[in-house]
Enzyme design. Structure first.
Site, mmCIF file in Angstrom:
data_model
loop_
_atom_site.group_PDB
_atom_site.id
_atom_site.type_symbol
_atom_site.label_atom_id
_atom_site.label_comp_id
_atom_site.label_asym_id
_atom_site.label_seq_id
_atom_site.Cartn_x
_atom_site.Cartn_y
_atom_site.Cartn_z
ATOM 1 N N GLN A 163 59.482 26.072 -50.577
ATOM 2 C CA GLN A 163 60.732 25.624 -52.241
ATOM 3 C C GLN A 163 59.866 25.999 -53.497
ATOM 4 O O GLN A 163 60.414 24.872 -54.603
ATOM 5 C CB GLN A 163 60.289 23.447 -52.028
ATOM 6 N N HIS A 212 67.573 35.457 -47.622
ATOM 7 C CA HIS A 212 67.909 37.131 -47.987
ATOM 8 C C HIS A 212 69.753 36.825 -46.608
ATOM 9 O O HIS A 212 70.430 37.699 -46.670
ATOM 10 C CB HIS A 212 67.089 37.497 -47.051
ATOM 11 N N ASP A 263 62.246 32.997 -53.432
ATOM 12 C CA ASP A 263 61.534 34.007 -53.643
ATOM 13 C C ASP A 263 60.310 33.916 -54.341
ATOM 14 O O ASP A 263 59.454 34.584 -54.875
ATOM 15 C CB ASP A 263 62.297 35.365 -54.004
ATOM 16 N N ARG A 265 49.978 15.901 -52.579
ATOM 17 C CA ARG A 265 50.712 16.173 -51.142
ATOM 18 C C ARG A 265 51.653 17.523 -51.756
ATOM 19 O O ARG A 265 52.812 17.548 -52.135
ATOM 20 C CB ARG A 265 51.633 15.119 -50.781
ATOM 21 N N HIS A 299 55.909 22.482 -43.269
ATOM 22 C CA HIS A 299 56.993 22.210 -43.880
ATOM 23 C C HIS A 299 57.443 23.156 -43.662
ATOM 24 O O HIS A 299 58.389 23.773 -44.700
ATOM 25 C CB HIS A 299 56.480 21.447 -45.278
ATOM 26 N N ASN A 311 56.055 18.336 -40.903
ATOM 27 C CA ASN A 311 56.472 16.838 -41.793
ATOM 28 C C ASN A 311 58.190 17.409 -40.997
ATOM 29 O O ASN A 311 59.018 18.111 -40.980
ATOM 30 C CB ASN A 311 57.265 17.739 -43.190
ATOM 31 N N GLU A 312 58.859 16.025 -40.756
ATOM 32 C CA GLU A 312 59.661 15.839 -40.374
ATOM 33 C C GLU A 312 59.642 16.433 -39.840
ATOM 34 O O GLU A 312 60.823 17.116 -39.337
ATOM 35 C CB GLU A 312 60.864 15.707 -41.782
ATOM 36 N N ASN A 314 58.784 9.626 -44.956
ATOM 37 C CA ASN A 314 59.663 9.327 -46.160
ATOM 38 C C ASN A 314 61.094 8.479 -45.547
ATOM 39 O O ASN A 314 61.215 9.045 -44.732
ATOM 40 C CB ASN A 314 60.105 11.416 -45.380
ATOM 41 N N TYR A 339 64.347 7.922 -47.678
ATOM 42 C CA TYR A 339 65.659 7.900 -48.891
ATOM 43 C C TYR A 339 67.061 7.120 -48.964
ATOM 44 O O TYR A 339 67.165 6.760 -49.953
ATOM 45 C CB TYR A 339 65.834 9.590 -48.893
ATOM 46 N N GLU A 373 57.702 10.015 -48.825
ATOM 47 C CA GLU A 373 58.052 10.805 -49.944
ATOM 48 C C GLU A 373 59.379 9.620 -50.225
ATOM 49 O O GLU A 373 59.389 9.033 -49.237
ATOM 50 C CB GLU A 373 59.098 12.135 -49.141
HETATM 51 C C1 PNW Z 1 63.563 16.263 -47.358
HETATM 52 N N1 PNW Z 1 69.454 14.699 -45.259
HETATM 53 O O1 PNW Z 1 63.918 16.920 -46.381
HETATM 54 C C2 PNW Z 1 62.341 17.556 -47.169
HETATM 55 O O2 PNW Z 1 60.795 16.949 -46.425
HETATM 56 C C3 PNW Z 1 61.896 17.975 -47.895
HETATM 57 O O3 PNW Z 1 61.490 19.623 -48.202
HETATM 58 C C4 PNW Z 1 62.984 17.608 -49.275
HETATM 59 O O4 PNW Z 1 63.118 18.346 -50.317
HETATM 60 C C5 PNW Z 1 63.608 15.663 -49.392
HETATM 61 O O5 PNW Z 1 63.315 15.493 -48.795
HETATM 62 C C6 PNW Z 1 64.965 15.995 -50.437
HETATM 63 O O6 PNW Z 1 66.222 15.832 -49.532
HETATM 64 C C7 PNW Z 1 65.390 15.843 -45.860
HETATM 65 O O7 PNW Z 1 69.634 15.466 -45.492
HETATM 66 C C8 PNW Z 1 66.837 16.941 -45.840
HETATM 67 O O8 PNW Z 1 69.393 13.190 -45.104
HETATM 68 C C9 PNW Z 1 67.728 16.554 -45.748
HETATM 69 C C10 PNW Z 1 67.843 14.971 -45.643
HETATM 70 C C11 PNW Z 1 66.619 14.296 -45.697
HETATM 71 C C12 PNW Z 1 65.716 14.569 -46.020
#
Ligand code: PNW
Length: 493
Positions: A26, A46, A59, A84, A129, A173-174, A315, A317, A387
């Site tokens: 990223q 690509h 890129d 991190r 990741h 990661n995830e 993580n 959100y 995160e």
């Molecule tokens: C995480 N969703 O990804 C990742 O660890 C990061 O690389 C990413 O940039 C960040 O959260 C923000 O999105 C996710 O669609 C990607 O639910 C998609 C989802 C959740 C987390």
């Protein structure tokens, strides 16, 4: 913030750590620098640039391959305790196998790690990741059981090169995104859709073993001299039942989304969550499969994986409401919407505000419930928030009041979990240090505390208002006093 919360509740416990995060694909760019080989993300962007919202690639991304010194400056401005970041497998070990280590790859990460330490910032390193070597994907990637050895070999190289200086390790990661989205949809690399979740479940099992082998290598060969800590990072939404009738569906969602990736590692008994194992076995038989599509663990494998953690990496959100699918209702199966195997559907509450990226609905209380749930499931485990963050879009600019509000309200709920519920959260990481290549959203979704100008060849980074907020929070170690960052009370500059 909540009325009547005494200042003690809003103060961070002694030793609490703050960090900011990014990942290699990223931010780094330098996709073909020196002897680096192609990762599945290089291939994906690509070959399938129609899938990326703005048709962009990583890129060059933030060009951190060249601008890492500026990144360290930014971390210093924020005052974080740790950074991190992740290591690009194809940059360090170009063939994917460990027959050859890249000198330039080694130099890049040594410079970054030494540069951080010189400024008193601890490196927290994610070994994987999402940027798998394309060579390994050509052999089936995470669906090939040999991946656990390939990953373990690569992890050993990483530990032996950097373990003297890196004390916080994350293997992977995830996993849910890697397996359920990567091998179940075409939204992210490798985008290989294998029907009936065959790929997803193979990936799930192989990834658990890969993580465990890396953990055991660290534990046995490196921990005695380096004394670090290591675990895996899971992405967890909070799930709440839409109505009282939906508690069964919600429980299945929790087991399917958390449990498949946490139960084998963090539970006392290990192995798959029982309901999940049973339901997939029944469904598989009905569909005429000879064995369950969810591959069984042997007794030895259960023991290999069980207990391979020093902390719970998470993580977080957003949240979802869960309900059972109505009879005859037509919903398209998607890991973020509807699960055919377990017949549950996700919804968002109409009152939840959503970020411009669509999936990120604001429900700060969900963060606290989730932390309580982890404690209930897995006991008094140390939790590291790896995160948490908020997306804006291109119109946002530098005055990111909504991001600050997200951080304030989410961090408040985390503090309540720590102080009122006794949850053992040891640190918190903001995603992200700067705007970067947000996977299928390209550069359209912006998670950065720092804005990055992607039209400028120098990829200029500029602090948003949220940088000031974070720097204050970290310096004072309390949420008190951050009210002044509310839009109506604070003027930027
Ligand atoms: C995480 N969703 O990804 C990742 O660890 C990061 O690389 C990413 O940039 C960040 O959260 C923000 O999105 C996710 O669609 C990607 O639910 C998609 C989802 C959740 C987390």
């Amino acid at each position: 913030l909540g009325v009547g919360l005494c200042s003690d509740v809003l103060t961070f416990p002694p030793g609490f750590m703050f960090g900011a995060a990014t990942s290699s694909y990223q931010v780094e760019g330098g996709w073909n620098a020196s002897d680096k080989s192609m990762s599945i993300w290089d291939t994906f962007v690509h070959e399938h640039n129609e899938i990326i919202a703005d048709g962009s690639t990583g890129d060059i991304a933030c060009d951190s391959y060249h601008l890492w010194k500026r990144d360290i400056e930014m971390l210093k401005e924020l005052g974080v305790d740790f950074y991190r970041f992740s290591i690009s497998w194809t940059r360090l070990v170009p063939t994917g196998h460990i027959n050859r280590i890249s000198e330039d790859g080694k130099r890049y990460y040594n410079n970054l790690i030494d540069g951080l330490l010189m400024k008193g910032i601890e490196p927290a390193v994610t070994i994987y990741h999402w940027d798998l070597p394309q060579h390994l994907q050509d052999l089936g990637g995470w669906t090939n059981p040999y991946i656990s050895d390939w990953f373990a070999d690569y992890a050993r190289v990483v530990f032996s090169l950097f373990g003297d200086r890196v004390k916080i390790w994350i293997t992977i990661n995830e996993p849910i995104v890697i397996c359920d989205i990567g091998y179940g949809t075409n939204a992210i690399a490798p985008g290989t859709v294998i029907p009936d979740k065959i790929g997803t479940y193979l990936c799930n099992k192989n990834l658990m073993i890969a993580h465990a082998k890396a953990y055991r290598i660290y534990d046995k060969e490196f921990r005695p001299k380096y004394h670090g800590m290591i675990s895996i990072v899971n992405q967890l939404f909070w799930f709440a039942p839409l109505s009282l009738e939906d508690t069964h569906a919600t429980n299945l969602a929790l087991q399917n989304v958390f449990g498949r990736y946490t139960h084998p590692i963090f539970s006392k008994e290990g192995g798959w969550p029982a309901d999940i194992e049973r339901i997939v076995a029944i469904n598989s038989e009905k569909q005429g499969y000879y064995a369950s599509r969810l591959p069984a663990f042997t007794k030895e494998e259960i023991e290999l994986v069980r207990g391979t953690f020093d902390f719970f990496g998470m993580n977080h959100y957003t949240s979802r409401l869960v309900r059972e699918r109505h009879n005859g209702e037509n919903v398209i199966p998607h890991p973020l919407l509807y699960d055919k195997e377990f017949n549950y559907v996700f919804e968002m509450h109409p009152d939840w505000k959503t970020a411009t990226n669509g999936w990120l609905a604001l429900y700060p209380e969900g963060f606290r419930y989730l932390l309580q749930y982890i404690k209930k499931q897995y006991g008094d485990v140390k939790i590291l928030i790896t995160e948490n963050g908020y997306a804006t879009d291109t119109r946002q600019g530098l005055v990111d009041d909504d991001r600050i509000e997200y951080y304030r309200t989410y961090i408040e709920q985390m503090l309540l979990a720590i102080k009122e519920d006794g949850v053992n959260v040891i640190g918190y990481t903001a995603w992200s240090l700067m705007d970067n290549f947000e996977w299928m959203d390209g550069y359209k979704s912006k998670f950065g505390l720092y804005e990055v100008d992607f039209s400028n060849p120098h990829r200029t980074r500029t602090p948003r208002k949220s940088v000031k907020f974070f720097a204050d929070l970290i310096k004072n170690r309390q949420l008190n006093g951050t009210d002044k960052y509310k839009s109506e009370l604070y003027s930027w500059h």
